[in-house]
Design an enzyme around this catalytic site. Structure first.
Site, PDB file in Angstrom:
ATOM      1  N   GLN A  71       0.816  -1.206   0.000  1.00  0.00           N
ATOM      2  CA  GLN A  71       0.000   0.000   0.000  1.00  0.00           C
ATOM      3  C   GLN A  71       0.855   1.264   0.000  1.00  0.00           C
ATOM      4  OE1 GLN A  71      -2.873  -1.544   3.326  1.00  0.00           O
ATOM      5  NE2 GLN A  71      -3.917   0.093   2.248  1.00  0.00           N
ATOM      6  N   HIS A  72       0.215   2.364  -0.380  1.00  0.00           N
ATOM      7  CA  HIS A  72       0.685   3.737  -0.181  1.00  0.00           C
ATOM      8  C   HIS A  72       1.779   4.202  -1.132  1.00  0.00           C
ATOM      9  CE1 HIS A  72      -1.539   3.289   3.507  1.00  0.00           C
ATOM     10  NE2 HIS A  72      -0.629   2.544   4.083  1.00  0.00           N
ATOM     11  N   ASP A 241      -2.177  -4.881  -0.081  1.00  0.00           N
ATOM     12  CA  ASP A 241      -1.746  -6.163   0.468  1.00  0.00           C
ATOM     13  C   ASP A 241      -2.564  -6.612   1.670  1.00  0.00           C
ATOM     14  OD1 ASP A 241      -0.675  -4.123   2.036  1.00  0.00           O
ATOM     15  OD2 ASP A 241       1.382  -4.838   1.912  1.00  0.00           O
TER      16      ASP A 241
END
Length: 480
Positions: A71-72, A241
């Site tokens: 992520q991110h 994830d």
């Protein structure tokens, strides 16, 4: 028997699983490493994906593919679809000041935190994409000027699998979009005003798809020779994830998943969105249309790696040493902020040992303190989730760290409740494969796959472990 492929593009590696769409039976798999670091050229992920697909026997016989990704991470593209600069990953903390600025600009203190929690479900921390965009605008204006679109690692890989057919074809899902800092799980809409506040101007962002919507079709030429790809292979929307891990582990409402990987995550499947103004809980969405309130720590399995290195042993021996020490390690406490920390928001904090005496200066005590410290940080996350109304009827322990016998046996003592451990597996890749099967087969819900035989670990809680940890936790110092 239709087959589907699931991809896990994690911080450390790319894993690909090929499974039977109806039963979930594993047919074959492959993996390839990723480079280390907190910023990575996305093309390294693409090369790893191609290698993992080739090792898994190609995609010539699959009906659908979906990607689960870390992520991110900030992937910036120019008008031609070229990567502008290496992606800043979730564990890159250089944007910590930017996160604080965004909260201050929204009113500061409790008011600023409440604004962001209500707007996006989460208070900005250095991990979130919005803060990385602010950092880029402030520190690399020439690169910032070139940026036309921003997307996440899994979005970019899905787009590449489709043949990179222009920026308008970028797609994402609710789960990953909810970790950007400019999308609202509550409304299901982008907050482009917040993206503009972070970056200084608006950018093209991926279209957010529903849980089983088709993101496109696999370009047979995308993976190159030797990988193989059939015609009209569907691409699922993919997800982050953690949402993929929840789907792969079969988590439902009332379940809390504790995942011990590069990062440590504690998340619950919920029917309503969360908005925690303290910032401890991020009110993410999941991959099924529900919500995924989540607490993330930067320091998880690598705490065990670090302790093993200090002691000059392997992980199996570290586990044996930890189990040879008494619960609470006779008062030796490790606060595991080895890379700073995300929850609590201490990006420049350092780790610490407390209670070191002649009696606790042994390998067994240090090994036990490392396992307990890592688990105590995750238990703090569990407390934060339940304070936000999450139900913890069952705790599911997954991730590489869950393979440690010491972690499995000590976890109930720290959490104060039994834990269920499914068989070791690639649950992010499995969750992506299950999503791909949902896309391929249709229907109102993903296919019901068994995760196999689970083991339950139960022992009385030892409150003194967390009590001592709480006393030590706030005594850590920041890097100068």
């Amino acid at each position: 028997m239709p087959l589907v492929a699931g991809v896990d593009s994690s911080t450390q590696s790319c894993k690909v699983v090929i499974r039977d769409a109806e039963t979930g039976a594993l047919v074959r798999q492959g993996r390839a490493p990723h480079p280390e670091g907190t910023e990575v050229d996305p093309h390294a992920w693409w090369d790893a994906l191609r290698a993992a697909v080739a090792e898994a026997g190609g995609l010539a016989d699959v009906a659908a593919v979906a990607v689960g990704g870390q992520q991110h991470g900030m992937v910036c593209l120019d008008e031609a679809g070229q990567v502008v600069r290496p992606a800043l990953l979730w564990n890159d903390t250089r944007s910590a000041d930017a996160a604080r600025e965004l909260v201050e600009e929204a009113g500061g203190g409790e008011a600023g935190r409440r604004f962001w929690a209500d707007a996006t479900g989460a208070v900005p921390v250095a991990s979130f994409t919005a803060t990385k965009l602010r950092w880029l605008a402030r520190h690399e204006p020439a690169n910032a000027e070139r940026v036309a679109a921003v997307c996440l690692p899994h979005d970019w890989l899905t787009w590449r699998l489709a043949g990179a057919p222009g920026l308008a074809a970028l797609r994402t899902d609710r789960g990953d979009a909810s970790g950007t800092g400019y999308w609202s799980p509550r409304t299901g809409e982008y907050r482009l005003d917040l993206l503009e506040r972070a970056f200084g101007r608006r950018l093209r962002v991926p279209v957010v798809l529903g849980p089983a919507e088709v993101a496109g079709h696999l370009d047979p030429a995308a993976l190159g020779g030797g990988s193989g790809a059939g015609d009209r292979v569907l691409l699922g929307p993919g997800t982050g994830d953690n949402a993929a891990a929840a789907l792969g582990a079969g988590a439902g409402p009332g379940d809390v998943v504790v995942s011990i990987g590069t990062s440590g995550t504690v998340f619950a499947v919920a029917d309503t969105p969360a908005a925690d103004p303290t910032g401890a809980v991020a009110g993410f969405a999941d991959a099924t249309g529900r919500f995924l309130p989540l607490v993330c720590t930067l320091n998880a399995a690598r705490v065990l790696d670090a302790a093993a290195t200090l002691l000059g042993v392997d992980l199996a021996t570290l586990s044996e040493l930890a189990l040879a020490a008494p619960p609470g390690a006779d008062g030796l406490v490790m606060v595991p902020y080895l890379e700073g920390e995300r929850t609590p928001d201490r990006p420049t904090a350092t780790g610490a040992l407390h209670g070191l005496t002649l009696g606790t200066s042994t390998p067994t005590h240090l090994a036990r303190a490392a396992v307990e410290g890592m688990l105590c940080a995750l238990a703090d996350g569990l407390d934060a989730l339940t304070a936000q109304g999450a139900r913890a009827n069952r705790i599911i322990l997954v991730g590489g760290g869950a393979r440690s016998a010491a972690v499995r046996r000590i976890a109930p003592q720290v959490f104060g409740r039994p834990v269920v451990v499914p068989p070791p597996g690639e649950y992010v890749a499995d969750g992506a494969a299950r999503q791909a099967a949902w896309v391929a087969l249709g229907g109102a819900a993903p296919p019901a796959w068994s995760v196999g035989d689970t083991e339950e670990y139960a022992s009385p809680g030892v409150p003194a472990i967390r009590e001592r940890y709480a006393l030590a936790r706030d005594r850590v110092v920041d890097r100068g």
